[in-house]
Scaffold this motif. Structure first.
Motif, PDB file in Angstrom:
ATOM      1  N   TYR B  84     117.061  20.639 -71.139  1.00  0.00           N
ATOM      2  CA  TYR B  84     116.519  20.922 -69.805  1.00  0.00           C
ATOM      3  C   TYR B  84     116.018  22.249 -69.622  1.00  0.00           C
ATOM      4  CZ  TYR B  84     117.921  16.527 -68.618  1.00  0.00           C
ATOM      5  OH  TYR B  84     118.049  14.888 -68.483  1.00  0.00           O
ATOM      6  N   HIS B 153     124.002  24.155 -63.651  1.00  0.00           N
ATOM      7  CA  HIS B 153     124.530  23.079 -63.264  1.00  0.00           C
ATOM      8  C   HIS B 153     126.246  22.555 -64.250  1.00  0.00           C
ATOM      9  CE1 HIS B 153     120.474  21.224 -61.674  1.00  0.00           C
ATOM     10  NE2 HIS B 153     120.723  22.475 -62.916  1.00  0.00           N
ATOM     11  N   ARG B 156     129.444  19.106 -68.571  1.00  0.00           N
ATOM     12  CA  ARG B 156     130.066  17.859 -68.100  1.00  0.00           C
ATOM     13  C   ARG B 156     130.930  18.230 -69.568  1.00  0.00           C
ATOM     14  NH1 ARG B 156     125.987  12.821 -66.651  1.00  0.00           N
ATOM     15  NH2 ARG B 156     125.031  13.683 -64.711  1.00  0.00           N
ATOM     16  N   ARG B 166     123.833  24.719 -53.551  1.00  0.00           N
ATOM     17  CA  ARG B 166     122.997  24.331 -54.858  1.00  0.00           C
ATOM     18  C   ARG B 166     121.547  24.823 -54.362  1.00  0.00           C
ATOM     19  NH1 ARG B 166     122.458  18.950 -56.845  1.00  0.00           N
ATOM     20  NH2 ARG B 166     120.017  19.098 -56.873  1.00  0.00           N
ATOM     21  N   ASP B 167     121.664  26.419 -53.741  1.00  0.00           N
ATOM     22  CA  ASP B 167     120.107  26.472 -53.765  1.00  0.00           C
ATOM     23  C   ASP B 167     119.655  27.821 -54.040  1.00  0.00           C
ATOM     24  OD1 ASP B 167     118.751  23.879 -52.960  1.00  0.00           O
ATOM     25  OD2 ASP B 167     120.412  24.069 -50.976  1.00  0.00           O
ATOM     26  N   SER B 348     112.403  29.407 -46.957  1.00  0.00           N
ATOM     27  CA  SER B 348     112.090  28.142 -47.630  1.00  0.00           C
ATOM     28  C   SER B 348     113.264  27.180 -47.171  1.00  0.00           C
ATOM     29  CB  SER B 348     112.497  28.100 -49.255  1.00  0.00           C
ATOM     30  OG  SER B 348     113.506  28.684 -49.264  1.00  0.00           O
ATOM     31  N   GLU B 349     113.933  27.356 -45.848  1.00  0.00           N
ATOM     32  CA  GLU B 349     114.995  26.516 -45.184  1.00  0.00           C
ATOM     33  C   GLU B 349     115.747  26.443 -46.339  1.00  0.00           C
ATOM     34  OE1 GLU B 349     113.792  23.500 -43.104  1.00  0.00           O
ATOM     35  OE2 GLU B 349     112.708  24.709 -41.992  1.00  0.00           O
ATOM     36  N   ASP B 350     116.239  27.475 -47.016  1.00  0.00           N
ATOM     37  CA  ASP B 350     117.624  27.420 -48.536  1.00  0.00           C
ATOM     38  C   ASP B 350     118.765  28.110 -47.183  1.00  0.00           C
ATOM     39  OD1 ASP B 350     116.562  25.700 -49.767  1.00  0.00           O
ATOM     40  OD2 ASP B 350     115.409  26.771 -50.489  1.00  0.00           O
TER      41      ASP B 350
END
Lengths: 148, 387
Positions: B84, B153, B156, B166-167, B348-350
């Motif tokens: 990933y 991330h 798990r 998140r951003d 970026s509207e984050d």
């Protein structure tokens, strides 16, 4: 050698999973967009025939206009509002219509336009100011309507 | 009776029988294989499900994994991170300006499980399964992109959480830059990086300031000067703006992993006290990078007159002068790197924030990277006028 094989297997899984991941991220993106709350147009400015217009302290309309940054885009002659990006509002009160002609030139209509200009003028450069208290929007609208 | 012996007999019997036998012989192994497949597809999952249902599989952490399970989980984890991470676009050099903030966050959020230089870990943490690694020893196993992937991330089944915002990839990269430093730090250097300025015993705090102030000071400094260029100066900022911003962090309207931890669960009255405290600190001048006069002049031009041909309003319309909305922040003397980052997040509207955030987003979307650099540099060295 084993790292390469692992990479290959990893890739295979990646391709399987990628569509799912993409869908997941798209979901989050959608959730992230913050929509300004849409007020029903009817509630925006119920005071078209406003008897309190003269009760505003002198200068309060202009001071709200300037403090919220309207002067960065609009000019009102004789004030420190000298922006050139939006229309010159020096005599906005005497225009026959506002919002590129879609709204009548009334206090109520000006207040509705200030709160959500995008509802009346698609692609408008002006951001919505519906986060301001309704009373402040109405005070600004009264001030603008009085600019003859 | 083996297939070989049948064939031998077949030579003596009639042609028809030999043919039938040949067909049966050819089919026999096939029949067995189908049975296996059917058992594998239906029987094995049923057996596993039954095993899980009767509680055969021990989920206790005390005895550890079977060797084969541990091997498989390690393989799957390392391979997944490696694969990933191929999609992560790592910068050539890590930005070190966020190190103090990242160190402060590490001390509060990460050290409890991973330990820190000079800090003993709780015996409870050491009995976690898997045991959280001592990162000073293990970060060398990973590339920057892989560390980014893990920090952003999480992992798990291990207890490693995802980044709380998140951003905010900028914050995750700041953590990666800090993790690269971690193996080189001795206990004193770590404390200096993570806690400098937050030694609450050394200064005369106002009695009204809440305990959570020490959390703020870890990154913003005791005087609100902002440790490291990525952390904003709070000293002398407008109180209404500070309070509205704290409330936005608490509500999740403005996202930041660094801010999410300290602000969560703080009493609303304490938020107001914190805003009051930092607003009352005397303004300080931020550290200044060397920037050419040409860039500064361009920034001044944008700040005072905007860029009318691209519909960029002058910053001064909202951010300069004492008669402006108290929720519009002061920018004078703010760290340039912080301003630059915020403008890009707006673009970026984050970045959310106070209820007025989208006005700034509208303006920022009309700015180029060069504009943003110039105007940020200009405000960082703009002297404070009378408030």
């Amino acid at each position: 050698m084993s790292a390469n094989a692992g990479l290959l297997v990893g890739f295979a899984f990646w391709f399987l999973a990628s569509s799912w991941v993409a869908a997941e991220e798209a979901g989050h993106r959608q959730a992230k967009v913050v929509e300004p709350p849409i007020e029903p147009a009817t509630s925006a400015a119920p005071q078209s025939s406003n008897p309190t217009a003269s009760q505003d302290p002198p200068g309060i309309g202009l001071s709200l206009f300037l403090s919220n940054g309207c002067g960065a885009c609009h000019t009102i002659r004789g004030t420190e509002a000298r922006g050139t990006i939006g229309p010159d509002l020096s005599y906005v009160g005497s225009r026959s219509a506002i919002g590129a002609g879609v709204l009548p030139n009334t206090e109520e209509a000006i207040a509705r336009f200030v709160a959500r200009p995008d509802l009346f003028k698609p692609g408008v450069k002006m951001p919505a100011f519906d986060m301001l208290p309704q009373t402040e929007i109405q005070t600004i609208a009264r001030y603008l309507k009085a600019l003859q | 009776m083996t297939p070989g012996s049948r064939t031998e007999f077949g030579t003596a019997s009639s042609n028809a029988t030999a043919e039938e036998d040949a067909v049966r012989v050819a089919n026999q192994p096939m029949m067995i294989r189908v049975k296996h497949v059917v058992f594998g597809a239906i029987g094995l999952p049923v057996v596993l499900l039954l095993g899980a249902w009767i509680g055969f599989f021990n989920v206790g952490a005390s005895s550890g994994h079977w060797k084969v399970t541990a091997w498989f989980l390690q393989l799957a984890m390392r391979s997944a991170v490696r694969t990933y991470a191929l999609a992560v676009d790592a910068p050539k050099t890590l930005d070190r300006r966020g190190l103090p903030a990242a160190a402060g966050h590490f001390a509060r959020g990460c050290a409890i499980c991973h330990g820190a230089p000079g800090e003993l870990r709780s015996p409870a943490v050491l009995r976690m399964l898997p045991q959280p690694p001592d990162l000073a020893l293990t970060v060398g196993d990973w590339t920057d992109a892989q560390l980014f992937r893990i920090v952003k991330h999480g992992i798990r089944f291990t207890g490693m959480p995802a980044w709380p915002a998140r951003d905010r990839d900028d914050e995750v990269w700041a953590m990666v830059a800090f993790l690269r430093e971690l193996p080189k730090l001795n206990p004193n250097e770590f404390r200096a990086l993570a806690f400098n300025g937050s030694d609450a015993t050394s200064s005369d705090r106002q009695p009204a300031t809440p305990d959570v102030l020490s959390d703020c000071m870890r990154c913003h400094g005791g005087d609100g000067e902002g440790r490291g260029d990525a952390v904003p100066v709070l000293a002398g900022q407008k109180e209404a703006y500070l309070l509205a911003s704290l409330q936005a962090y608490a509500k999740g309207d403005r996202t930041s992993g660094f801010m999410a931890l300290p602000v969560t669960g703080v009493d609303p009255a304490d938020l107001a006290a914190l805003a009051r405290y930092f607003a009352a600190q005397p303004s300080v001048s931020a550290d200044r990078d060397q920037v050419s006069a040409e860039v500064i002049n361009k920034g001044q031009q944008i700040a005072e007159a905007g860029i009318p041909e691209r519909n960029v309003p002058a910053c001064s319309g909202c951010h300069l002068g004492s008669n402006k909305n108290q929720v519009y922040p002061r920018l004078n003397g703010q760290h340039a790197a912080y301003l630059e980052r915020q403008l890009k997040l707006f673009r970026s509207e984050d970045r959310g924030g106070t209820p007025f955030w989208h006005i700034m987003a509208t303006a920022a979307q009309r700015l180029t990277d060069d504009d943003i650099r110039a105007v940020s540099a200009y405000f960082s060295r703009r002297a404070e006028g009378p408030r």
